[in-house]
Enzyme design. Structure first.
Site, PDB file in Angstrom:
ATOM      1  CD  GLU A  41      32.235  56.765  23.750  1.00  0.00           C
ATOM      2  OE1 GLU A  41      31.250  57.382  24.166  1.00  0.00           O
ATOM      3  OE2 GLU A  41      33.328  57.318  23.512  1.00  0.00           O
ATOM      4  CB  SER A  65      36.349  67.388  24.702  1.00  0.00           C
ATOM      5  OG  SER A  65      35.595  68.541  24.995  1.00  0.00           O
ATOM      6  CG  ASN A 122      14.329  35.371 -11.272  1.00  0.00           C
ATOM      7  OD1 ASN A 122      14.531  36.568 -11.413  1.00  0.00           O
ATOM      8  ND2 ASN A 122      13.136  34.828 -11.401  1.00  0.00           N
ATOM      9  CB  THR A 139      30.184  37.873  39.797  1.00  0.00           C
ATOM     10  OG1 THR A 139      30.158  38.169  41.178  1.00  0.00           O
ATOM     11  CG2 THR A 139      31.225  36.784  39.532  1.00  0.00           C
ATOM     12  CG  HIS A 140      26.302  40.007  40.629  1.00  0.00           C
ATOM     13  ND1 HIS A 140      25.039  39.600  40.301  1.00  0.00           N
ATOM     14  CD2 HIS A 140      26.925  38.916  41.156  1.00  0.00           C
ATOM     15  CE1 HIS A 140      24.883  38.326  40.641  1.00  0.00           C
ATOM     16  NE2 HIS A 140      26.021  37.881  41.156  1.00  0.00           N
ATOM     17  CB  SER A 180      19.072  46.894  -7.566  1.00  0.00           C
ATOM     18  OG  SER A 180      19.213  46.146  -8.754  1.00  0.00           O
TER      19      SER A 180
END
Ligand code: ARG
Length: 365
Positions: A290, A277, A110, A155-156, A23
């Site tokens: 993103e 781009s 431990n 809303t929605h 490890s």
């Protein structure tokens, strides 16, 4: 190379097994906590007259030199020595001889690893809380700067009523402040000192756990040694809080992505926090938003990995527990970088005013 635990073993470890079980490639980042913990343990052994003052001095001096070697990048990691604890202990033996072995009195890897991750995590929680604080200041600044700015409230995802942009931004601020409280609350359960538990059943040596806790600034010592070496609920709790932070960031990022589109045209991200781009020069992409939205998935994944790791583990320590570190470290690093980048993106962003006639429910955006 002879392993510190190799006493009764006649054969050396298969190289494949050595690589598989190491490890050190990821737990090396715990070196400073491991050394600090060892120094406190050693001071306690001397105070309780379990080792001689001269022995303690020698061990502490050696440990300090090892810390310096790490800081200067001079420490030579040996992956055949499995983990950070054995690497440091073996280097100590090289430096000061057999007296180094006395550091292991009344202690096991431990309880040592539990100490290291608790010390690491409480520091990291502090760092993450600072990042949230910075972000909170940025959001408050943006709310103030754009105080006369009215936007459609949804809303929605349908236009509902006009609201102040500041109202919208401060809704997100509330979420982050609750995240900060959750981190603070979890700290109580992280900040518990496990040393003295040894492998699982404690030790017969007359140790002073409260003294170690005081040296290492732990307000509490673990009550039950079997619990102390084997549970990782404090890591799961942290990863759950981290997942909630990422969920909050991701919701905000989704809005930034929408707002940055020509359809919404509500926000202009700075060039420093956008990408372009090569074949579509008109484009300016909200990549940080993103990416943060995307990285949310891996933080949720780490939470599920830890829950699954712990499910069905019998008491007390099991080697499975070594698998707790990579999800933990990845969660810490991801949350920290996402908060920092999100803050940078928001600090440098400009909100575009919506003209009053466009606030109308029916108007085309
Ligand atoms: N590298 C181990 C871990 O991360 C340290 C404890 C090893 N203990 C043992 N009994 N093999 O959990």
């Amino acid at each position: 190379m002879k392993k510190p635990w190799g006493g009764r073993f006649q054969q050396s470890t298969d190289t494949l097994m050595e690589q598989f079980s190491q490890s050190i490639s990821f737990d090396r980042i715990l070196y400073a906590y491991d050394i600090e913990g060892s120094i406190a343990h050693c001071k306690m052994l001397a105070k309780c007259k379990i080792i001689k003052p001269a022995e303690s001095k020698k061990i502490i001096r050696g440990l300090e030199l090892i810390a310096k070697e790490f800081e200067d990048g001079r420490f030579e990691i040996q992956s055949c020595l499995e983990d950070i604890h054995m690497n440091i202990e073996s280097r100590l033996a090289e430096m000061i001889g057999p007296v180094a072995g006395k550091l292991h009195t009344a202690r096991s890897r431990n309880d040592q690893i539990c100490l290291d991750i608790r010390m690491y995590l409480r520091d990291q929680v502090g760092e993450i809380r600072k990042e949230i604080h910075r972000l909170a200041k940025t959001l408050l600044g943006l709310a103030k700067k754009n105080i006369d700015h009215i936007v459609p409230g949804y809303t929605h995802l349908q236009r509902a009523q006009p609201v102040l942009l500041s109202h919208h931004l401060l809704a997100h601020l509330e979420m982050f402040l609750r995240d900060r409280d959750r981190l603070e609350d979890g700290l109580k359960r992280i900040n518990v000192m496990p040393l003295g538990s040894a492998a699982l059943a404690g030790t017969n040596f007359p140790i002073d756990r409260d003294y170690v806790a005081k040296l290492l600034k732990f307000p509490e010592v673990a009550h039950n040694s079997m619990d102390a070496v084997s549970d990782r609920d404090f890591l799961i709790e942290f990863c759950s809080t981290a997942s909630i932070i990422m969920m909050h960031l991701s919701r905000f990022c989704e809005e930034v992505v929408l707002w940055a589109s020509s359809e919404f045209n509500r926000i202009e991200l700075s060039d420093a926090f956008s990408t372009g781009s090569s074949i579509m020069p008109q484009k300016k992409n909200p990549d940080p938003a993103e990416l943060i939205r995307g990285k949310t998935g891996r933080v949720y994944g780490n939470l599920v990995a830890l829950l699954t790791l712990m499910k069905s583990l019998p008491l007390a320590y099991n080697r499975d527990l070594q698998e707790d570190k990579e999800p933990l470290f990845d969660t810490v690093n991801t949350v920290k970088s996402c908060l920092t980048v999100f803050n940078g993106m928001m600090q440098s962003a400009k909100f575009i005013k919506v003209s009053p006639e466009k606030l109308d429910r029916k108007s085309v955006v």
